[in-house]
Scaffold this active site. Sequence first.
Site, PDB file in Angstrom:
ATOM      1  CB  SER A  49      -0.886   0.000   1.251  1.00 30.73           C
ATOM      2  OG  SER A  49      -0.065   0.155   2.398  1.00 30.73           O
ATOM      3  CG  ASP A  81      -3.647  -2.853  -2.225  1.00 27.54           C
ATOM      4  OD1 ASP A  81      -4.531  -3.002  -3.088  1.00 27.54           O
ATOM      5  OD2 ASP A  81      -3.842  -3.043  -1.002  1.00 27.54           O
ATOM      6  CG  HIS A  82      -6.467   0.394  -2.334  1.00 30.07           C
ATOM      7  ND1 HIS A  82      -7.713   0.601  -2.890  1.00 30.07           N
ATOM      8  CD2 HIS A  82      -6.550  -0.803  -1.696  1.00 30.07           C
ATOM      9  CE1 HIS A  82      -8.504  -0.430  -2.590  1.00 30.07           C
ATOM     10  NE2 HIS A  82      -7.823  -1.296  -1.893  1.00 30.07           N
ATOM     11  CG  HIS A 207      -9.802  -4.574  -3.491  1.00 30.26           C
ATOM     12  ND1 HIS A 207      -8.727  -3.822  -3.118  1.00 30.26           N
ATOM     13  CD2 HIS A 207      -9.685  -4.780  -4.830  1.00 30.26           C
ATOM     14  CE1 HIS A 207      -7.977  -3.563  -4.184  1.00 30.26           C
ATOM     15  NE2 HIS A 207      -8.542  -4.132  -5.243  1.00 30.26           N
ATOM     16  N   GLY A 208     -10.980  -6.678   0.057  1.00 27.58           N
ATOM     17  CA  GLY A 208     -11.653  -6.914   1.343  1.00 27.58           C
ATOM     18  C   GLY A 208     -12.029  -8.369   1.534  1.00 27.58           C
ATOM     19  CB  ALA A 209     -10.819 -11.426   0.010  1.00 28.61           C
ATOM     20  CG  ASP A 231      -3.490  -5.686   4.790  1.00 31.29           C
ATOM     21  OD1 ASP A 231      -2.623  -6.294   5.453  1.00 31.29           O
ATOM     22  OD2 ASP A 231      -3.551  -4.447   4.768  1.00 31.29           O
TER      23      ASP A 231
HETATM   24  O1  G3H Z   1      -6.364  -3.883  -0.898  1.00 24.64           O
HETATM   25  C1  G3H Z   1      -6.280  -4.705   0.021  1.00 24.64           C
HETATM   26  C2  G3H Z   1      -7.390  -5.500   0.406  1.00 24.64           C
HETATM   27  O2  G3H Z   1      -8.519  -5.286  -0.294  1.00 24.64           O
HETATM   28  C3  G3H Z   1      -7.365  -6.299   1.640  1.00 24.64           C
HETATM   29  O3  G3H Z   1      -8.585  -6.381   2.284  1.00 24.64           O
HETATM   30  O4  G3H Z   1      -7.797  -6.191   4.621  1.00 24.64           O
HETATM   31  O5  G3H Z   1     -10.071  -7.005   4.102  1.00 24.64           O
HETATM   32  O6  G3H Z   1      -8.110  -8.392   3.590  1.00 24.64           O
HETATM   33  P1  G3H Z   1      -8.652  -7.043   3.740  1.00 24.64           P
HETATM   34 ZN    ZN Z   2      -8.409  -3.166  -1.203  1.00 20.20          ZN
END
Ligand code: G3H
Ligand code: ZN
Length: 283
Positions: A49, A81-82, A207-209, A231
Amino acid sequence: MLVSGREILQKAHKEGYAVGAFNTNNLESTKAMIQAAEEERSPIIIQTSQSAISYAGLEEISMIVRLLAEKASIPVALHLDHGTDWDVVMQCLRHGWTSVMFDGSKYAFDENIAITKQIVDIAHPMGVSVEAELGKIGGVEDHIVVDEKDATMTDPAEAEEFVKKTGVDYLAIAIGTAHGVYKGVPKLDFERIDEIKKRIQIPVVLHGASGISIEDIQKAVSLGVNKINIDTELRQAFQEATHKVVKETPDLYDPRKMLAPTTEAMKAIVKGKMRAFGSSGRA
Ligand code: G3H
Ligand code: ZN
């Protein structure tokens, strides 16, 4: 070996599995990820990031990941990332990242298209792949903070127009996941993935898995998700292992011995995800 994100994800797209993209901040996490990938014979995307870059140093983290990637026998991509800042994206292009995400989700549709397209035009001749985001993923991921009420799902028709006009290699879509720790049970909009995949012929990114059940993950993969970002679960594994070490061996003061269990804990998470995503044995 160090390869582009496109090379890893085109194969996943063609063969119908997903590759994990894991957030690193330092040498220990990167080593854990590469060792896990070697043991699983899996391709891997290691991502930083903007905050990870500020924490570790741009050249430092680039050298760590690229050196370990070059020595590895499995394909590794180094991904931003992002990326929300133009300057950081440009610096990553100059310092050997093989994939960059431009997160223009805070911009209006046309502006997101215009900036993403400019980045694609610079990155592609350098052999660097580009991820973009359409819709707005809720939750907190380092400097990305999106309140639940401001999160918006990806519109399939917009996704089609966006991909056509920008030429991005893969697209992050908002389908109900959120960054960070879930408060309730996340509800994914599988129909939306299906709708989007009918309109775009490139890999889509989840994302956000962290915290999503294996059943939901595998359903998403069967519908065409090819890159899955993790993450939070790595941070939680680190936290749990650290607490255990401190509690069980309060007299230990060798950082190498203290960090060994945390590295093993992160490695176990990465290996588990590779099996769930279907990337094990694909390298
Ligand atoms: O960009 C990183 C992620 O989308 C990680 O998401 O923190 O929910 O695993 P997370
Ligand atoms: Zn993300």
